[in-house]
Structure formats: C-alpha cells, structure tokens
Write a protein that holds these residues in place. Structure first.
Motif, PDB file in Angstrom:
ATOM      1  N   HIS A  59       0.874  -1.179   0.000  1.00 42.06           N
ATOM      2  CA  HIS A  59       0.000   0.000   0.000  1.00 42.06           C
ATOM      3  C   HIS A  59       0.912   1.230   0.000  1.00 42.06           C
ATOM      4  N   GLU A  62       1.758   3.695   3.047  1.00 42.74           N
ATOM      5  CA  GLU A  62       2.150   3.143   4.355  1.00 42.74           C
ATOM      6  C   GLU A  62       3.670   3.262   4.484  1.00 42.74           C
ATOM      7  N   ARG A 102      -2.821   4.655  -1.264  1.00 42.12           N
ATOM      8  CA  ARG A 102      -2.914   3.220  -0.954  1.00 42.12           C
ATOM      9  C   ARG A 102      -2.763   2.386  -2.234  1.00 42.12           C
ATOM     10  N   HIS A 151       3.110  -3.372   6.965  1.00 45.47           N
ATOM     11  CA  HIS A 151       2.043  -2.398   6.673  1.00 45.47           C
ATOM     12  C   HIS A 151       1.864  -1.441   7.838  1.00 45.47           C
ATOM     13  N   THR A 152       1.106  -0.374   7.578  1.00 48.95           N
ATOM     14  CA  THR A 152       0.505   0.415   8.660  1.00 48.95           C
ATOM     15  C   THR A 152      -0.977   0.531   8.333  1.00 48.95           C
TER      16      THR A 152
HETATM   17 ZN   LIG Z   1      -1.524  -2.015   4.168  1.00 55.07          ZN
END
Ligand SMILES: [Zn+2]
Ligand SMILES: O=C(O)CCC(=O)N[C@@H](CCC(=O)O)C(=O)O
Length: 336
Positions: A59, A62, A102, A151-152
């Motif tokens: 994404h 992130e 994203r 990820h975040t």
């Molecule tokens: Zn993510």
C-alpha cells in the motif's frame, strides 16, 4: 555507500540503476531484479540457510515500513550490517508510493494467489511480478523461508502493533513464529482460518514460507513517522539478517494476545452503511446484538459473538470488498 543501497530513492524517482549488481567490500552482493526489487546475497561462506523476504509499500501510503526497509538496506550497502541470510527486499506498489496513495486502481493486496489473472491493469501485472519474484527467491528446497509483509493501518489501534497469520488447510500456525514476533514488539496475532488473496497468504500457502502481514501503527506520509516506534522490530530484523537472533522464548506467548477470525463484513452495494464512528479504533469491542452494518435488500450485520472486536472497518472500499473483520479472542492451544 553503494548506489543500489538507494533502492528507495531509485524507486521513488522511477529510475533503473546503471549497474544492476554491486558488491560491498566484505563481499555481500546486491542485485537489482526489477523496479523496487533487490536481492541481497551473503558473502561467501556466510550463508546460514535462511531466505528472508521483507516487503513494504504494497500500500503506497504506508511509509513507516518503507522507511524501515530503506534504513536496513542502507546499512547493508554501507557495510555496517553483514548479512548471513539471503534477502529479498520488495517495494510493492511503486506508482502508488510515488503518489502517496494506498493504490492507483486496485488494491494489490487483493490480487495474489492467482487472483490477478482474473483482472487487468498495472496493479494486476505487478501482483503477478511480485509472485514470480517471491517464487524464484524461495525456489531452493531445504532452506528456511520467512516473509514479513510490513504495513501500517488507516486508523488508530487499541493494539498498536499486530500480525495477521495466514491459513492453509492441513498446516498449523507456529508457536515459535508467534514468539519470534512477540520478541519483535508485536502484541497480538490474528490467526486466519480461511484462504486469502494477500501477499503473505500467497507466500504462506503457495510457497510454504512462514509469512505474516505486520500492522505497525497508523499510516502517515514520508518523514512523519516519529510516532511509529519500530525499534524492537528493527533490532530483531537486523539480528535475523546477521544470523545472530537471540533465542526465542515460546513460553512468552502466554502473554501474546491471540485472536481468531470470526467473520468478514463485505460491502455489497453503494447502499452499505457501517454503524461505527469515523474515528473508531481497530480492536474496539462490540457487544452481542450490536447492529454493525446494513446493506441492500434489508441485509444486516448484527454482532453475535462474545468478545467480538472490529479491525479494518472501512465503508469506502469498492463494492464486493471487505469492509471490516470481526475477530474473537483465541486460545494459545491453537498453535502448533
Ligand atoms: Zn496495508
Ligand atoms: O487499516 C485498514 O483498514 C487496512 C490495513 C491493511 O492494509 N491491512 C491489510 C491486511 C492484510 C491481511 O489481511 O493479511 C490489508 O487490508 O491488505
């Protein structure tokens, strides 16, 4: 520092490096494989048999984990870290990273395990390329295969750092791997119990790796990640890379919060309404009887499970996509 240590800069600029293979003075080899993709091979005689895939930027917005991979690679390229593990470093969605979004057209993390074949466009092609890069990297039998997809999350979280552990029929999720994550600062693990089209699910189920999606805090733009503390993870990754990981204490998983997947909430139409405040945090508890969502044809999502919590609530996803996951507490006896 070797130019290939600047993979992030190259990727954000959309540049291909002039020289695709470089060696550190100690003999560690860096090889550029494709946009955002770099293989690191330990110097002769150092390889300890571990193949470690670290991915971020699946994404594009992130950024904290992207910056983490950048720091690790720069240390390798400056000869400050001496790898004993083979590494594949991947920035998943470079066009989305360049825009700080994203995704551009489609969420890449819904396109793995062959799902890209049913789709088209740049993100479907990238998912296919990432599958090939991972499959080639993990091609040698008899080696340890580990993948962390970093990820975040979109929103704040009552449990800041947690992991999602993929599932495949006939294979038990490992207590040892959960303990290793706990030592890296991960406070909770969600044990999946159905197939999925994420990158970590592909490497777990399709390539036999131990694989996790790690959620490491709230997504923020590049340079604004001072609130995301990745120190413990970073130390553990450095130790894994250098082959000097401290022993993992499996008994400590007693204190790890484990959750099981209960249900996915799917958005079927534009009429979908999620009955949660816009700033609801991941892991918020929902009482039995709570009306969580409504959709077309009077369909309703009512919480039935005791101890249910919501993660990733997002009413803005495309129709047909997951708009949240209901999870429930799980017992450590599920781990093998
Ligand atoms: Zn993510
Ligand atoms: O914060 C959110 O709503 C989404 C965060 C995110 O991107 N999560 C991953 C989880 C992947 C997995 O299920 O393993 C995703 O949705 O792709």
């Amino acid at each position: 520092m070797l130019a290939l240590g600047k993979l992030l800069e190259l990727t954000l600029a959309g540049h291909e490096p002039a020289s695709k293979i470089q060696l550190t003075p100690e003999g560690t080899r860096l090889r550029w494989l494709a946009e955002g993709a770099l293989e690191v091979t330990p110097a002769g005689g150092r390889d300890n048999g571990m193949d470690l895939l670290l991915s971020a930027g699946i994404h594009g917005n992130e950024t904290a984990p992207i910056e983490l991979l950048d720091r690790l690679l720069r240390r390798i390229a400056r000869n400050e870290l001496q790898p004993h593990a083979r590494l594949l470093l991947l920035f998943g969605n470079p066009p989305a990273m360049r825009r700080g979004e994203r995704f551009i057209e489609q969420d890449i993390n819904r396109l793995f395990s062959g799902r890209h074949e049913l789709s088209s466009g740049a993100e479907a092609m990238r998912a296919c390329e990432l599958e090939h890069l991972a499959a080639s990297f993990f091609a040698d039998a008899g080696r340890t295969r580990l993948h962390y997809d970093l990820h975040t999350a979109i929103r704040a979280s009552r449990i800041e750092q947690f992991a999602l552990y993929p599932w495949v029929e006939g294979r038990r999720q490992s207590r040892h791997e959960c303990a290793r994550l706990q030592a890296a600062g991960i406070d909770a693990v969600l044990l999946q119990s159905q197939p999925s089209t994420t990158f970590s699910a592909y490497t777990y189920a399709g390539l036999g790796a131990e694989a996790f999606t790690l959620e490491l805090g709230k997504a923020r733009p590049f340079g604004h990640n001072e609130l995301v503390n990745l120190d413990r993870l970073e130390l553990r990754l450095q130790a894994l890379i250098e082959g000097c990981e401290p022993p993992v204490d499996e008994a400590a998983t007693e204190h790890l919060q484990l959750f099981a997947f209960a249900r996915e909430v799917i958005k079927h139409s534009d009429a979908f309404t999620l009955h949660l405040p816009a700033d609801v945090e991941n892991f918020t508890e929902l009482a039995p009887g709570y009306l969580l969502a409504e959709d077309l044809a009077s369909s309703r999502w009512v919480v039935e499970e005791q101890g249910a919590r919501i993660i990733f609530p997002n009413p803005k996803v495309h129709n047909g996509q997951r708009a949240g996951i209901l999870i429930v507490p799980a017992e450590a006896s599920l781990l093998g």
